[in-house]
Design an enzyme around this catalytic site. Structure first.
Site, PDB file in Angstrom:
ATOM      1  N   GLY A   1     -21.377 -14.858 -14.597  1.00 32.88           N
ATOM      2  CA  GLY A   1     -21.566 -16.128 -15.305  1.00 32.88           C
ATOM      3  C   GLY A   1     -23.007 -16.357 -15.728  1.00 32.88           C
ATOM      4  O   GLY A   1     -23.270 -16.843 -16.831  1.00 32.88           O
ATOM      5  N   ASN A   2     -23.972 -15.983 -14.868  1.00 34.22           N
ATOM      6  CA  ASN A   2     -25.372 -16.283 -15.188  1.00 34.22           C
ATOM      7  C   ASN A   2     -25.942 -15.357 -16.268  1.00 34.22           C
ATOM      8  O   ASN A   2     -27.088 -15.512 -16.671  1.00 34.22           O
ATOM      9  CB  ASN A   2     -26.248 -16.276 -13.930  1.00 34.22           C
ATOM     10  CG  ASN A   2     -26.286 -14.912 -13.269  1.00 34.22           C
ATOM     11  OD1 ASN A   2     -25.655 -13.971 -13.754  1.00 34.22           O
ATOM     12  ND2 ASN A   2     -27.011 -14.809 -12.169  1.00 34.22           N
TER      13      ASN A   2
ATOM     14  N   LYS B   1      -7.192 -22.518  -9.199  1.00 32.25           N
ATOM     15  CA  LYS B   1      -8.418 -22.277  -9.955  1.00 32.25           C
ATOM     16  C   LYS B   1      -8.899 -23.572 -10.620  1.00 32.25           C
ATOM     17  O   LYS B   1      -8.230 -24.110 -11.512  1.00 32.25           O
ATOM     18  CB  LYS B   1      -8.130 -21.224 -11.026  1.00 32.25           C
ATOM     19  CG  LYS B   1      -9.283 -20.926 -11.935  1.00 32.25           C
ATOM     20  CD  LYS B   1     -10.321 -20.046 -11.303  1.00 32.25           C
ATOM     21  CE  LYS B   1     -11.525 -19.888 -12.218  1.00 32.25           C
ATOM     22  NZ  LYS B   1     -12.651 -19.246 -11.536  1.00 32.25           N
TER      23      LYS B   1
ATOM     24  N   LYS C   1     -11.643 -13.114 -13.899  1.00 33.07           N
ATOM     25  CA  LYS C   1     -12.226 -12.227 -14.914  1.00 33.07           C
ATOM     26  C   LYS C   1     -12.495 -10.825 -14.382  1.00 33.07           C
ATOM     27  O   LYS C   1     -12.461  -9.847 -15.145  1.00 33.07           O
ATOM     28  CB  LYS C   1     -13.493 -12.845 -15.515  1.00 33.07           C
ATOM     29  CG  LYS C   1     -14.742 -12.639 -14.693  1.00 33.07           C
ATOM     30  CD  LYS C   1     -15.990 -12.616 -15.530  1.00 33.07           C
ATOM     31  CE  LYS C   1     -17.112 -11.913 -14.793  1.00 33.07           C
ATOM     32  NZ  LYS C   1     -17.228 -12.188 -13.357  1.00 33.07           N
TER      33      LYS C   1
ATOM     34  N   LYS D   1     -14.296  -9.570  -6.699  1.00 38.61           N
ATOM     35  CA  LYS D   1     -15.079  -8.443  -7.237  1.00 38.61           C
ATOM     36  C   LYS D   1     -14.797  -7.170  -6.439  1.00 38.61           C
ATOM     37  O   LYS D   1     -14.576  -6.088  -7.012  1.00 38.61           O
ATOM     38  CB  LYS D   1     -16.578  -8.768  -7.206  1.00 38.61           C
ATOM     39  CG  LYS D   1     -16.940  -9.937  -8.135  1.00 38.61           C
ATOM     40  CD  LYS D   1     -18.417 -10.277  -8.095  1.00 38.61           C
ATOM     41  CE  LYS D   1     -18.643 -11.720  -8.525  1.00 38.61           C
ATOM     42  NZ  LYS D   1     -18.053 -12.066  -9.822  1.00 38.61           N
TER      43      LYS D   1
END
Lengths: 317, 317
Positions: free
Chosen positions: A15-16, A133, A218, A280
């Site tokens: 995201g960053n 979510k 994602k 992840k």
């Protein structure tokens, strides 16, 4: 198509890479971050020939949802799948323009193209019975109550922050545009795809597709994409240089080169929290377990060295 | 890639292919229209092998601008180029899902993929000195005055309707993602590209691209695209079955098969009004004059017959 000579890599941006947590999301902020991200990617990607980039869309789709809500008396609000498609256009444009420019600065003329991407989920996925979510901003209890009563939505309270809508997060089963993505990377084009985990669609009885109100993780979508295009490497970029065991405790330890079997064991022991490192690690594990060469988890600034095996967490068979 | 066996066609959809003038733009309305449009395209396109679809985005980007304005105290408003990119995601998603489904119903499995598309314009284009293209909704004089004073924007009054912002409408010079579009159509994938005339970008001195506040005419961009990919046919779909001479007068006449030279003469005589048929005729003319086989202007419902030369206006060398 020279497949044997070329490594195929899927890069999942954190995201960053697009928006920092202390930023509001002006176009200047987003373009500056994307430009910096693409600068790092550009110098790294010169060694790699077939590249697909995927990214999150949480803050962007959150802002689009707020704009839809604010304007709803004037123009019809769009559902979440359509807002997700809008965010793919928005972020895809920023990445493809910036990465093209950063490659050009290095003397490389490469086309970068974003493909609007749908991802098939199962409408029997148990996630549809248990929305988890969070999407969009926090609201007060009154607003949340009204949405739950009038629209049958699910909302949860987060201590001290207010109420937030939650939607299902089903498993990604299939990338609808796989053939298009393959065609592009085989032509040497860098592809931006499956943004925000992809637009979730279900397959109807007649074979047609229908958008659903859900958000696919994602990183799991990146793994599905990497599997569908038979990638060699899945590179998941996040805030930290490596995955840790016993994170935050005095005896915490860095995971470097490690086998999938070993990481599965750590996972079962509960080392990787659900909301952050869990998906992840799961994505990297699935990738290696289904035949991928390496699932790498590291930070953007360490990515170049991590690809050479010098740093970061690299999961292999 | 079998180029000689395959016809390459660019289809420019008219605004009413997605939203009718009496509709507000709910997702149900838009999906119903797009589904109907794609049903017609699907049965027509079975004969054509290499297909690029382009479309307008006026109402959609107008709605996104309204939402940005309504939400601006909560989240930063995005500039026009970014809103255009969002609309490409939104409309591309609807078209690619619907067209895939309609082809599937006919027993054809084809991938349809939307590519976020930038179009290079010249920052010395005289259009930047004379903004003409209205964008977004009508506002009152006070609001228009404030925008003109604080932001240096251009606004024009339309009798009885209020004030509307106008932006430059520069000439499309080059489709940035041409290579990606070619790769896809050569693989048999149907492409949605250059939505809303494309995202206008200028080339900076350092070779980098920068988004500008402008709107490229979607039919002229379709012609640029058709030229850049060396298409055989440019099919421009609009509300009417054919282009007319002396439109609305007692002796009006239908243009059928006609040479580019003849149409240029009619154009110089002023038969085709600026705001409506003018750019479509200009796009078809440019296409044929630069080597395309045929520029066809007709309605969606007549398109199938028009491709066979039975109806509609067909401009050839």
């Amino acid at each position: 198509m020279g497949r044997t000579l070329k490594k195929r890599i899927v890069v999942a941006l954190g995201g960053n890479a697009i928006l920092r947590s202390n930023e509001r999301g002006t176009v200047e902020e987003q373009l500056r971050n994307v430009r910096e991200t693409c600068g790092r990617l550009a110098s790294m990607l010169t060694q790699w020939y077939q590249v697909v980039i995927t990214h999150g869309n949480g803050p962007q789709v959150g802002n689009i949802l707020i704009q839809n809500e604010a304007g709803k008396d004037k123009v019809p609000a769009m559902p979440l799948d359509v807002c997700g498609a809008e965010s793919q256009g928005l972020i895809g444009y920023m990445i493809q323009r910036s990465l093209r420019d950063e490659l050009f600065r290095l003397g490389k003329t490469r086309t970068v193209a974003s493909v609007v991407t749908q991802v098939i989920v199962d409408d029997n996925d148990q996630a549809f019975h248990r929305p988890t979510k969070p999407v969009g901003p926090f609201y007060d209890k009154g607003y949340a109550d009204e949405q739950m009563r009038t629209k049958g939505e699910h909302w949860v309270e987060q201590q001290g922050k207010g109420w937030r809508k939650v939607v299902p997060s089903p498993e990604p089963l299939e990338i609808v545009e796989t053939e298009a993505i393959l065609s592009l990377i085989n032509s040497g084009i860098i592809v931006v795809a499956s943004g925000g985990g992809g637009i979730p669609v279900i397959r109807k009885k007649d074979g047609g597709l229908e958008g659903v109100e859900a958000v696919i993780d994602k990183d799991l979508a990146a793994q599905r994409l990497a599997g569908d295009i038979d990638a060699d490497i899945l590179l998941i970029l996040t805030d930290v240089e490596s995955v840790m065991l016993r994170f935050g405790q005095p005896d915490q330890a860095v995971l470097r080169d490690v086998s999938a079997v070993e990481v599965r064991r750590y996972q079962e022991e509960g080392h990787f929290p659900d909301g952050s490192m869990g998906p992840k690690v799961e994505a990297a594990l699935r990738f290696v377990e289904s035949g991928g060469d390496a699932g790498i988890i590291t930070s953007l600034s360490s990515a170049h060295e991590a690809l050479k095996g010098k740093i970061g967490t690299r999961i292999m068979e």
